[in-house]
Enzyme design. Structure first.
Site, PDB file in Angstrom:
ATOM      1  N   SER A  24       0.846  -1.205   0.000  1.00  0.00           N
ATOM      2  CA  SER A  24       0.000   0.000   0.000  1.00  0.00           C
ATOM      3  C   SER A  24       0.874   1.245   0.000  1.00  0.00           C
ATOM      4  O   SER A  24       0.402   2.342   0.287  1.00  0.00           O
ATOM      5  CB  SER A  24      -0.930   0.004   1.223  1.00  0.00           C
ATOM      6  OG  SER A  24      -0.181   0.114   2.420  1.00  0.00           O
ATOM      7  N   ASN A 112      -1.633  -2.751  13.094  1.00  0.00           N
ATOM      8  CA  ASN A 112      -3.100  -2.627  13.067  1.00  0.00           C
ATOM      9  C   ASN A 112      -3.592  -1.366  13.774  1.00  0.00           C
ATOM     10  O   ASN A 112      -4.438  -0.641  13.249  1.00  0.00           O
ATOM     11  CB  ASN A 112      -3.741  -3.865  13.691  1.00  0.00           C
ATOM     12  CG  ASN A 112      -3.355  -5.131  12.950  1.00  0.00           C
ATOM     13  OD1 ASN A 112      -2.758  -5.053  11.871  1.00  0.00           O
ATOM     14  ND2 ASN A 112      -3.672  -6.288  13.509  1.00  0.00           N
ATOM     15  N   THR A 157     -40.968  23.248 -10.182  1.00  0.00           N
ATOM     16  CA  THR A 157     -41.115  21.863  -9.722  1.00  0.00           C
ATOM     17  C   THR A 157     -41.360  21.060 -10.988  1.00  0.00           C
ATOM     18  O   THR A 157     -42.000  21.576 -11.926  1.00  0.00           O
ATOM     19  CB  THR A 157     -42.293  21.694  -8.734  1.00  0.00           C
ATOM     20  OG1 THR A 157     -43.505  21.986  -9.412  1.00  0.00           O
ATOM     21  CG2 THR A 157     -42.163  22.594  -7.520  1.00  0.00           C
ATOM     22  N   HIS A 158     -40.863  19.855 -11.052  1.00  0.00           N
ATOM     23  CA  HIS A 158     -40.925  19.044 -12.284  1.00  0.00           C
ATOM     24  C   HIS A 158     -40.290  19.778 -13.469  1.00  0.00           C
ATOM     25  O   HIS A 158     -40.670  19.545 -14.618  1.00  0.00           O
ATOM     26  CB  HIS A 158     -42.363  18.661 -12.634  1.00  0.00           C
ATOM     27  CG  HIS A 158     -43.118  18.054 -11.493  1.00  0.00           C
ATOM     28  ND1 HIS A 158     -43.145  16.707 -11.225  1.00  0.00           N
ATOM     29  CD2 HIS A 158     -43.864  18.646 -10.522  1.00  0.00           C
ATOM     30  CE1 HIS A 158     -43.871  16.486 -10.145  1.00  0.00           C
ATOM     31  NE2 HIS A 158     -44.325  17.650  -9.689  1.00  0.00           N
ATOM     32  N   ASN A 287     -18.883  26.053 -23.132  1.00  0.00           N
ATOM     33  CA  ASN A 287     -19.446  24.886 -22.441  1.00  0.00           C
ATOM     34  C   ASN A 287     -19.202  24.933 -20.935  1.00  0.00           C
ATOM     35  O   ASN A 287     -18.107  25.270 -20.494  1.00  0.00           O
ATOM     36  CB  ASN A 287     -18.831  23.602 -23.003  1.00  0.00           C
ATOM     37  CG  ASN A 287     -19.252  23.347 -24.428  1.00  0.00           C
ATOM     38  OD1 ASN A 287     -20.366  23.704 -24.833  1.00  0.00           O
ATOM     39  ND2 ASN A 287     -18.379  22.754 -25.218  1.00  0.00           N
ATOM     40  N   GLU A 292     -20.262  20.273 -15.304  1.00  0.00           N
ATOM     41  CA  GLU A 292     -20.543  18.884 -15.700  1.00  0.00           C
ATOM     42  C   GLU A 292     -19.643  17.923 -14.922  1.00  0.00           C
ATOM     43  O   GLU A 292     -20.070  16.848 -14.496  1.00  0.00           O
ATOM     44  CB  GLU A 292     -20.340  18.729 -17.206  1.00  0.00           C
ATOM     45  CG  GLU A 292     -21.422  19.457 -18.001  1.00  0.00           C
ATOM     46  CD  GLU A 292     -21.028  19.781 -19.448  1.00  0.00           C
ATOM     47  OE1 GLU A 292     -21.872  20.314 -20.159  1.00  0.00           O
ATOM     48  OE2 GLU A 292     -19.865  19.504 -19.834  1.00  0.00           O
TER      49      GLU A 292
END
Ligand code: ARG
Length: 499
Positions: A24, A112, A157-158, A287, A292
């Site tokens: 790791s 651990n 709404t919607h 854009n 996004e």
């Protein structure tokens, strides 16, 4: 080679591919400094408890400082031949001090409790910087709300016109949402900032370790008491990833709103050029790629959360190496969330709000219909359902004629009410105009938390006060860690300077 420091029971060194597979070390870059701090605190405690001698402590602390400095100077690279940072560091100390002295460093400790310690230390600092980025975004939303206190807009709404409201109302809504995210992280932090050190492999140690002392030296609020729990559990990390995933889902919804609202059709918002991307082929394009990507990164954090939950669910109680795989997704989701917050903060700060367009759309909208219906209930004694029916029909006819509610007069209402309710509902021209005018809608709202401009001002003020209070709480957390770090540095220095 030092790579065999744990392997006296085994005849062979790890096969090369297997070593690469199970190491790791790359992910452990994140916890390099934490591992050194934890080891120093552990050894100071070993000395204070009379378990190791002062001169050995001094050598161990010095060797660790040396390794830290080499690493910081770029002169020491984590080596994939080691299973993890813990083996790597111990091997470095052994190389410098030999097995007689260096070999004392890991007394009463297991990897651990060590790894659980490092992850908790790193996680708490990442949660703090995430929280601070979160508050910066909330502040930007508030500033934008202040600049748009009376910016009329349609609320959806919607994705259909619902009611007329104010853009500031929308911005403050996300301020509230994000402050909840902050509090969720803050709550999770209380469970993260507990020390597992001293649990050893699982059952504790026969050495007289002072667990409270190492917890104190490392700035923890307490210990994970039960040693089985301390080494087995990763719910603290899963919970953090859960809080991050929720936060990202919230950011993603803002991003989606902004994407829609910056389309040519809506044209409510325009991103600053510095946050927009061009097209390689269409020269006119602007854009909203950063937005996004915030949505896509939200998807990623759902994945990292699922990854962590799935990794742990089948692990029998106690440490198993499976748990190693919770680290990479944890660091990944925290990194992405912090970047998303920073980018969105910049987007909001530089956002161009097209107030004129928002207002035009609101003025053209039928979304004041509910205002008219409620007004009729109050003014004429119609039941709400009757008023709803009447206004519904009125809108239908208005739409069919290509008109807006503001083009009508109370006569149309009187005529229609006779027809569908059997009684003539007559209101004054003045009242009718008031009830259908979108511009007047917000002011007529009278409920707590509504788009009423007075409510917006009140909510803004109280949200600003809340932000200040939460910032103070975050500062206290940061101060506590900072102080502990300073104290540890000083303690190390004092030992190094002592005879
Ligand atoms: N590299 C391990 C991890 O990240 C450290 C703990 C290893 N413990 C062990 N018993 N093999 O989880």
């Amino acid at each position: 080679m030092d790579t065999g420091i744990y392997r006296s029971r085994l005849n062979k060194r790890l096969e090369k591919k297997a070593a690469g597979f199970l190491s790791s070390i790359d992910v452990d870059e994140e916890i390099f400094e934490e591992d050194i701090d934890g080891t120093q605190a552990h050894n100071i405690m070993l000395y204070e408890q009379g378990i190791i001698k002062k001169e050995d402590l001094k050598k161990i602390l010095a060797a660790l400082e040396n390794i830290r400095n080499l690493k910081r100077a770029g002169k020491l690279k984590l080596d994939m031949n080691y299973e993890d940072v813990h083996e790597f560091l111990e091997a470095q100390v052994l190389r410098e001090l030999g097995y007689e002295v260096g070999g004392k460093l890991h007394t009463g400790r297991s990897r651990n409790d060590q790894v659980a310690l490092d992850v908790r230390m790193k996680l708490r600092s990442k949660l703090n910087s995430l929280s601070s980025a979160l508050l910066s975004l909330v502040r930007e939303l508030q500033i934008c709300a202040k600049a748009n206190l009376d910016t009329l807009m349609v609320l959806y709404t919607h994705t259909q016109h619902a009611q007329i409201g104010l853009f500031s109302h929308y911005l403050l809504a996300y301020g509230d949402v994000l402050l909840r995210d902050f509090e969720r992280i803050e709550d999770c932090y209380r469970r993260v900032n507990l020390s597992p050190l001293g649990a050893s492999a699982i059952g504790g140690s026969t050495f007289n370790l002072n667990r409270l002392r190492t917890a104190e030296l490392l700035g923890f609020d307490g210990i994970v008491e039960n040693s089985i729990d301390a080494v087995s559990s990763r719910d603290f990390a899963q919970e953090a990833a859960g809080a991050v995933a929720l936060l990202m889902v919230n950011l993603s919804r803002i991003a989606e709103d902004f994407v829609i609202w910056s389309s040519s059709e809506f044209n409510y918002l325009e991103l600053h050029d510095a946050y927009a991307s061009p097209s390689s082929v269409m020269p006119h394009k602007k854009n909203p790629c950063s937005l996004e990507l915030i949505k896509a990164k939200a998807g990623l954090t759902l994945g990292t959360l699922t990854n962590m939950l799935a990794t742990v669910k089948g692990v029998p109680t106690g440490y198993s190496r499976d748990l190693q795989e919770t680290k990479a997704p944890l660091w990944l989701c925290l990194r992405e969330a912090e970047s998303a917050l920073e980018v969105l903060t910049g987007i909001v700060r530089s956002l161009k709000v097209n107030r004129k367009r928002m207002r035009e759309v609101a003025m053209e909208s039928h979304a004041s219909a509910v205002n008219l219906a409620e007004g009729l209930v109050k003014e004429t004694g119609l039941s709400f359902r009757q008023a709803h029916m009447l206004v519904g029909r009125l809108v239908k006819e208005t739409v069919n004629k290509g008109l807006k509610l503001t083009d009508l007069n109370p006569k149309a209402l009187a005529k229609l009410s006779k027809e569908i309710l059997g009684k003539k509902i007559e209101i004054s021209e003045n009242l009718f105009t008031k009830l259908v005018n979108p511009k007047l809608f917000p002011k007529r709202l009278s409920t707590l938390g509504s788009s009423n401009p007075e409510e917006i001002k009140r909510m803004l003020k109280s949200q600003e006060a809340k932000l200040v209070e939460l910032k103070k709480r975050l500062m206290l957390r940061l101060k506590k860690i900072e102080k502990a770090e300073e104290r540890l540095r000083k303690t190390v220095k004092a030992y190094l300077a002592a005879d």
